[in-house]
Design a protein around this motif. Structure first.
Motif, short mmCIF file in Angstrom:
data_model
loop_
_atom_site.label_atom_id
_atom_site.label_comp_id
_atom_site.label_asym_id
_atom_site.label_seq_id
_atom_site.Cartn_x
_atom_site.Cartn_y
_atom_site.Cartn_z
N TYR A 333 47.47 34.88 42.78
CA TYR A 333 46.94 36.24 42.81
C TYR A 333 46.33 36.62 41.46
CZ TYR A 333 49.41 37.14 47.23
OH TYR A 333 49.84 37.11 48.53
N THR A 334 45.41 37.58 41.50
CA THR A 334 44.93 38.21 40.27
C THR A 334 45.72 39.49 40.05
OG1 THR A 334 43.23 39.49 41.43
CG2 THR A 334 42.63 37.29 40.64
N GLY A 344 45.51 41.15 43.48
CA GLY A 344 44.30 40.90 44.23
C GLY A 344 44.27 39.47 44.76
N LEU A 345 43.42 39.23 45.73
CA LEU A 345 43.32 37.92 46.35
C LEU A 345 41.86 37.48 46.34
CD1 LEU A 345 44.84 35.67 47.84
CD2 LEU A 345 44.41 36.90 49.98
N ASP A 346 41.55 36.48 45.52
CA ASP A 346 40.17 36.01 45.36
C ASP A 346 39.84 34.91 46.36
OD1 ASP A 346 39.83 37.77 43.32
OD2 ASP A 346 39.66 36.27 41.73
N ALA A 347 38.54 34.65 46.50
CA ALA A 347 38.09 33.59 47.40
C ALA A 347 38.57 32.23 46.92
CB ALA A 347 36.56 33.60 47.49
N GLU A 349 40.94 30.23 43.56
CA GLU A 349 41.80 30.43 42.39
C GLU A 349 41.08 30.09 41.10
OE1 GLU A 349 45.48 28.38 42.84
OE2 GLU A 349 46.05 29.47 44.67
N ALA A 350 40.08 29.24 41.15
CA ALA A 350 39.30 28.90 39.97
C ALA A 350 38.46 30.10 39.55
CB ALA A 350 38.41 27.71 40.25
N GLY A 351 38.01 30.08 38.31
CA GLY A 351 37.15 31.16 37.84
C GLY A 351 37.71 31.84 36.61
N ASP A 352 36.89 32.71 36.01
CA ASP A 352 37.31 33.33 34.76
C ASP A 352 37.47 34.84 34.85
OD1 ASP A 352 34.68 34.09 34.98
OD2 ASP A 352 34.00 33.05 33.17
N SER A 353 37.35 35.40 36.06
CA SER A 353 37.61 36.84 36.24
C SER A 353 37.83 37.13 37.72
CB SER A 353 36.45 37.67 35.69
OG SER A 353 35.28 37.44 36.43
N PRO A 354 38.53 38.22 38.04
CA PRO A 354 38.79 38.54 39.45
C PRO A 354 37.53 38.92 40.20
CG PRO A 354 40.34 39.67 37.98
CD PRO A 354 39.26 39.10 37.11
N ASP A 355 37.57 38.74 41.51
CA ASP A 355 36.44 39.11 42.36
C ASP A 355 36.27 40.63 42.45
OD1 ASP A 355 36.15 36.43 42.88
OD2 ASP A 355 36.89 36.51 44.95
N TYR A 356 37.34 41.37 42.31
CA TYR A 356 37.29 42.82 42.49
C TYR A 356 38.48 43.45 41.76
CZ TYR A 356 40.94 42.10 46.01
OH TYR A 356 42.10 41.74 46.65
N ASN A 357 38.41 44.77 41.59
CA ASN A 357 39.51 45.51 40.96
C ASN A 357 40.51 45.92 42.03
OD1 ASN A 357 38.29 45.35 38.41
ND2 ASN A 357 37.17 47.26 38.71
N SER A 358 41.61 45.21 42.10
CA SER A 358 42.57 45.43 43.19
C SER A 358 43.17 46.82 43.17
CB SER A 358 43.68 44.38 43.11
OG SER A 358 44.29 44.37 41.82
N GLU A 359 43.37 47.39 41.98
CA GLU A 359 43.97 48.72 41.90
C GLU A 359 43.02 49.79 42.39
OE1 GLU A 359 41.22 48.67 38.81
OE2 GLU A 359 42.69 47.11 39.27
N LEU A 360 41.73 49.67 42.08
CA LEU A 360 40.78 50.70 42.44
C LEU A 360 40.57 50.76 43.95
CD1 LEU A 360 38.96 52.92 41.39
CD2 LEU A 360 37.14 51.22 41.10
#
Length: 494
Positions: A333-334, A344-347, A349-360
């Motif tokens: 999770y992010t 948050g749950l991204d498409a 797990e790789a990558g350097d930032s979340p896909d979206y702001n889970s709190e917002l």
């Protein structure tokens, strides 16, 4: 609803489409209510509507939507504090603090702030309405507030959408509000959240110098930089206490740290960041290899992310990368930006930032239906305008942001002006330690430090969404107001 005056005009939303809408320029709706606060039944009126922004020739150039709560069992307002509330963005409506923090009605959410259905609102037993009246103001293109095009259909964006412009026209608007509502004699407080702290810091001096309106207090909720520089090694070192807090919440630290009380642990990490990490970062690539290795080990110990990752980033782990990395190996999770308790749950797990702001996304889930229903059905404000949770205000002119210095100058000129800073430990956007840093840097002389105070909470950017902190944070404001009111007859002097 009685319209004192209305205009039928063409309003362009983001330049993509146009529709004819009726913008109420100068409108008032009053309803009567009661709420139980601290065991006391409080009767109040809610006045909602629009008030114009005038240009130099007296023509309306914008219509600002506001909601004003006033205790109806107190007729003499000369000793009754008034709290003027702004949210941030820039481009954000006043909805957040209005129906989740200080107002008499709050969201129906669970005790940690997550949305529940059916949506709606309920009485707020912790509202500050027992000790102060409150007005929630929506700047241009937030909530139901709108600019008014000129005869050629143009909007003078430079009058609204920038640090300086925002402060200037809002100060003029507040002058009109004070006069219309007979609040010139009242003790006055500004409260701003996030970018709203930039706004109210600048307003403190603008109100004094241009409107001759003096304040008793400014409350900074999850403050921005307010024009105080912290780029480079200072900004990097200041991240670590937040990393510790987020990792502690997610049980990602070594057990001996997890067993510690959070506030005590953070005090230790703050001291390390200032006294040991910062000197290493200042030397950059010329830092001795052994000291760089020791710093990476200690940062890994305090942050929950690996020493390898820290070294790969030259000790400067980007904050967005942290949100992606913290739980990558554990659960995938992010963690949230504005409140890192949220997952948050991204498409991938790789990558350097979340896909979206889970709190917002979680917050919009509950706030949007609640505010639209509340204003229309309980406060009786009827309109076909869209309520802008976030409105089109960009590009925003950020040049000349000297708002922290403006606040310091306002305090220097006004011995009765105190400042309270409130921050959530799990806020990764406007971190609590950066808030402390801004407070420390606000008055480098130290001569006003007894008029500056800080309160921290075990939650995020909107600390009031957590039930325990809704109570605590309102109590802290209540105490701040009571303590900052001068004794009767006490002169404002050094």
């Amino acid at each position: 609803m009685k319209h004192i005056s209305t205009l039928l005009l063409l309003f362009f939303t983001l330049g993509i489409y146009a529709q004819k809408v009726e913008i109420p320029v100068d409108t008032t709706v009053v309803t009567e209510h009661s709420v139980r606060i601290k065991g006391q039944n409080i009767k109040y009126t809610a006045t909602t509507g629009t008030q114009p922004v005038w240009d130099e020739s007296g023509e309306p150039i914008a219509s600002l939507y506001y909601t004003y709560y006033k205790r109806s069992d107190i007729q003499n307002t000369e000793n009754r504090p008034l709290v003027i509330s702004f949210n941030g963005g820039p481009g954000s409506a006043s909805v957040w603090m209005h129906i989740a923090y200080t107002g008499p009605r709050v969201l129906k959410i669970d005790d940690e702030g997550f949305p529940v259905q059916p949506y709606g609102i309920k009485d707020n037993p912790h509202s500050i309405l027992d000790v102060a009246d409150i007005v929630y103001v929506n700047p241009v293109n937030t909530g139901y507030s709108r600019p008014i095009p000129d005869k050629e259909g143009k909007i003078e964006r430079e009058k609204f959408f920038g640090v300086k412009a925002d402060i200037k026209y809002l100060a003029e608007w507040l002058n009109t509000f004070m006069t219309r509502n007979n609040r010139w004699l009242s003790p006055k407080y500004l409260i701003g959240e996030s970018y709203g702290t930039t706004r109210v810091s600048g307003l403190a001096l603008e109100l004094q110098n241009s409107q001759w309106m003096y304040l008793n207090g400014v409350i900074l909720v999850s403050p921005t930089e307010i024009g105080i520089d912290r780029e480079g090694p200072v900004e990097v070192a200041n991240r670590l206490p937040y990393f510790t807090a987020a990792a502690w919440y997610h049980n990602a630290l070594p057990q001996e740290l997890q067993n510690r009380e959070l506030v005590d642990l953070l005090a230790e990490v703050e001291e390390y960041s200032i006294n040991e990490l910062l000197p290493v970062l200042i030397k950059g690539g010329f830092t001795e290899t052994s000291k760089k290795q020791q710093a990476a080990e200690k940062m890994a110990y305090y942050s929950g992310i690996s020493e390898k990752v820290i070294l790969q980033n030259n000790l400067e782990v980007p904050i967005r990368y942290f949100w992606k990395e913290l739980l990558r190996e554990d659960s995938g999770y992010t963690v949230g930006r504005l409140d890192s308790r949220y997952l948050g749950l991204d498409a991938r797990e790789a990558g350097d930032s979340p896909d979206y702001n889970s709190e917002l996304t979680s917050w919009l889930h509950s706030f949007t239906p609640a505010i639209n229903h509340y204003l229309r059905e309980e406060l009786n404000f009827k309109t076909d305008l869209k309520y802008f949770m976030f409105g089109p205000v960009h590009p925003w002119d950020r040049s000349g942001d000297n708002t922290g210095e403006n606040l310091r100058q306002a305090m220097a000129q006004n011995p009765n002006l105190d400042v309270l800073v409130q921050s959530g430990y799990f806020d990764g956007a406007t971190t609590y330690f950066n808030a402390k840093y801004s407070m420390w840097q606000l008055d480098k002389s130290g001569k006003m430090k007894d008029r500056l105070s800080f309160k921290g909470y075990k939650s995020g950017h909107m600390m009031y969404l957590r039930a325990e902190d809704l109570k605590n944070a309102n109590d802290d404001i209540r105490e701040f107001i009571e303590n900052s009111l001068p004794k009767e007859g006490a002169p404002a002097k050094y």
